[in-house]
Write a protein that holds these residues in place. Structure first.
Motif, mmCIF file in Angstrom:
data_model
loop_
_atom_site.group_PDB
_atom_site.id
_atom_site.type_symbol
_atom_site.label_atom_id
_atom_site.label_comp_id
_atom_site.label_asym_id
_atom_site.label_seq_id
_atom_site.Cartn_x
_atom_site.Cartn_y
_atom_site.Cartn_z
ATOM 1 N N UNK A 190 0.826 -1.206 0.000
ATOM 2 C CA UNK A 190 0.000 0.000 0.000
ATOM 3 C C UNK A 190 0.862 1.259 0.000
ATOM 4 N N UNK A 191 0.426 2.248 -0.775
ATOM 5 C CA UNK A 191 1.054 3.568 -0.772
ATOM 6 C C UNK A 191 0.023 4.571 -0.256
ATOM 7 N N UNK A 192 0.188 5.085 0.944
ATOM 8 C CA UNK A 192 -0.796 6.021 1.512
ATOM 9 C C UNK A 192 -0.528 7.465 1.089
ATOM 10 N N UNK A 193 -1.537 8.303 1.341
ATOM 11 C CA UNK A 193 -1.395 9.747 1.173
ATOM 12 C C UNK A 193 -1.853 10.422 2.466
ATOM 13 N N UNK A 197 -6.086 8.503 1.650
ATOM 14 C CA UNK A 197 -6.325 7.560 0.552
ATOM 15 C C UNK A 197 -5.203 6.530 0.495
ATOM 16 N N UNK A 198 -5.566 5.329 0.028
ATOM 17 C CA UNK A 198 -4.596 4.260 -0.132
ATOM 18 C C UNK A 198 -4.596 3.778 -1.582
ATOM 19 N N UNK A 199 -3.402 3.573 -2.117
ATOM 20 C CA UNK A 199 -3.241 3.013 -3.456
ATOM 21 C C UNK A 199 -2.292 1.833 -3.343
ATOM 22 N N UNK A 200 -2.333 0.938 -4.323
ATOM 23 C CA UNK A 200 -1.419 -0.186 -4.231
ATOM 24 C C UNK A 200 -1.658 -1.276 -5.250
ATOM 25 N N UNK A 222 3.255 2.795 -10.490
ATOM 26 C CA UNK A 222 2.261 3.521 -9.697
ATOM 27 C C UNK A 222 2.910 4.623 -8.864
ATOM 28 N N UNK A 223 3.997 4.278 -8.193
ATOM 29 C CA UNK A 223 4.654 5.222 -7.286
ATOM 30 C C UNK A 223 5.111 6.485 -8.001
ATOM 31 N N UNK A 224 5.603 6.321 -9.233
ATOM 32 C CA UNK A 224 6.155 7.466 -9.954
ATOM 33 C C UNK A 224 5.228 8.008 -11.041
ATOM 34 N N UNK A 225 3.992 7.566 -11.021
ATOM 35 C CA UNK A 225 3.013 8.118 -11.956
ATOM 36 C C UNK A 225 2.803 9.599 -11.629
ATOM 37 N N UNK A 226 2.813 10.425 -12.658
ATOM 38 C CA UNK A 226 2.745 11.879 -12.431
ATOM 39 C C UNK A 226 1.501 12.312 -11.658
ATOM 40 N N UNK A 227 0.436 11.522 -11.754
ATOM 41 C CA UNK A 227 -0.806 11.863 -11.057
ATOM 42 C C UNK A 227 -0.711 11.596 -9.556
ATOM 43 N N UNK A 228 0.062 10.565 -9.173
ATOM 44 C CA UNK A 228 0.072 10.114 -7.780
ATOM 45 C C UNK A 228 1.356 10.436 -7.011
ATOM 46 N N UNK A 301 -6.654 2.145 -6.707
ATOM 47 C CA UNK A 301 -7.252 2.806 -5.543
ATOM 48 C C UNK A 301 -7.717 1.738 -4.557
ATOM 49 N N UNK A 302 -7.091 1.701 -3.381
ATOM 50 C CA UNK A 302 -7.289 0.590 -2.448
ATOM 51 C C UNK A 302 -7.958 0.977 -1.135
ATOM 52 N N UNK A 303 -8.474 2.188 -1.008
ATOM 53 C CA UNK A 303 -9.012 2.613 0.286
ATOM 54 C C UNK A 303 -10.173 1.717 0.731
ATOM 55 N N UNK A 304 -11.193 1.587 -0.109
ATOM 56 C CA UNK A 304 -12.347 0.746 0.243
ATOM 57 C C UNK A 304 -11.917 -0.716 0.368
#
Length: 331
Positions: A190-193, A197-200, A222-228, A301-304
């Motif tokens: 998981x990569x949090x913000x 929010x959680x992504x992963x 995912x980690x280096x995507x310009x959006x995230x 998007x992994x929050x839910x």
């Protein structure tokens, strides 16, 4: 590399290797120090993107370790089982750091002195594969090529001494608990913000080296995507790593009752020993396949998902707890 061959180096080169090994050992004390070391290196040398990926994956390892000392796991799993799982995480992460961080330090010295010290890589017992990739990077920097190469390297580093090691195979990777973890996607990163929010990404068949490499490449994308990326980097800068899931659950909109402790409150530093490191090799065909750019994950998007999986984990652990009670009762 034999000692007599190392003696052929001049005094400054020998001193540099000694300093690199001492620094690595000092920072390889536990998950907290490793995570911070990777992050600090990335702040100084952002072109070596693998260091940031390593720091964020290392955070996940710490959270998984501390889960084992949380209320749920302590009720459901025996101390012996929890200790074995902790040791598996710890051993794998220790081995990766021991192999990779000297490479990073040698690169840092080369940058600082504007002279390549990559001829010293063989004295650090690294693979010929990663030696060649560092040389290519110094000659013609390609950040994507290097991060993929380091992902391939790290997963091969742990394959035989941890994943395929008979003790871990028997006690951990063939256990019913690990089987459940794999099925229910608990093997996730998981990569949090700081926005809660959680992504992963998740991985099936964790024991297969190619699957872990594919996961690593997708995580990097995912980690280096310009959006995230800005959100993940902000989290890294603002959030001290403790090993407790409170590190990111504190940012959730709806309060959750975190039941995992801080790592240094429950785990002592572990003294590891490494026998002679086994060399690994790839054919050109294997290398081309493993170095390919991955498809970007469809769902990130992994929050839910996380909140649902936490509920499932509670249920799973209760089932395990009941099974253990019945098992002990029929002895």
């Amino acid at each position: 590399m034999k000692e007599d061959e190392e003696m052929s180096l001049n005094s400054s080169e020998q001193a540099l290797l000694t300093a690199i090994k001492k620094t690595t050992d000092k920072l390889n004390i536990d998950n907290i120090s490793r995570t911070q070391a990777y992050a600090t290196f990335y702040h100084r040398y952002p072109e070596v993107k693998w260091a940031f990926l390593a720091s964020m994956v290392s955070r996940n390892a710490g959270w998984n370790m501390c889960d084992l000392q949380g209320k749920i796991m302590k009720k459901a799993l025996s101390k012996q089982t929890r200790d074995l799982l902790f040791l598996t995480y710890e051993r794998a992460n220790w081995l990766i750091f021991k192999d990779a961080f000297p490479q990073l330090l040698l690169y840092a010295v080369s940058r600082k002195k504007h002279v390549s010290y990559l001829h010293l890589l063989p004295y650090l017992n690294v693979s010929s594969f990663i030696e060649e990739k560092w040389r290519q990077f110094m000659q013609k920097p390609c950040e994507l090529e290097l991060i993929h190469a380091l992902i391939v390297n790290e997963q091969h580093v742990i394959q035989k001494p941890v994943i395929e090691q008979p003790f871990y195979q028997d006690k951990v990777f063939k256990s019913m608990l690990f089987f459940f973890q794999d099925i229910f996607h608990f093997s996730s990163v998981l990569f949090p913000t700081t926005k809660g929010e959680l992504y992963g990404c998740s991985v099936h068949d964790f024991t297969k080296v190619n699957n872990r490499i594919d996961l690593g490449k997708k995580l990097a994308a995912l980690l280096f995507h310009e959006k995230y990326y800005p959100s993940f980097y902000e989290f890294s800068l603002k959030t001290k790593h403790t090993g407790s899931r409170y590190d990111y659950e504190q940012y959730f909109v709806d309060e959750t009752s975190c039941c995992t402790p801080a790592l240094r409150k429950v785990y002592p530093a572990i003294r590891h020993h490494e026998k002679k490191r086994e060399k690994w090799f790839l054919t050109k065909k294997e290398e081309q396949k493993l170095m390919k750019k991955p498809h970007f994950p469809k769902k990130v998007h992994f929050t839910k998902w996380y909140l649902q999986k936490q509920k499932q984990l509670h249920i799973l652990m209760k089932v395990v707890q009941v099974v253990n009670v019945n098992k002990n009762g029929h002895k």
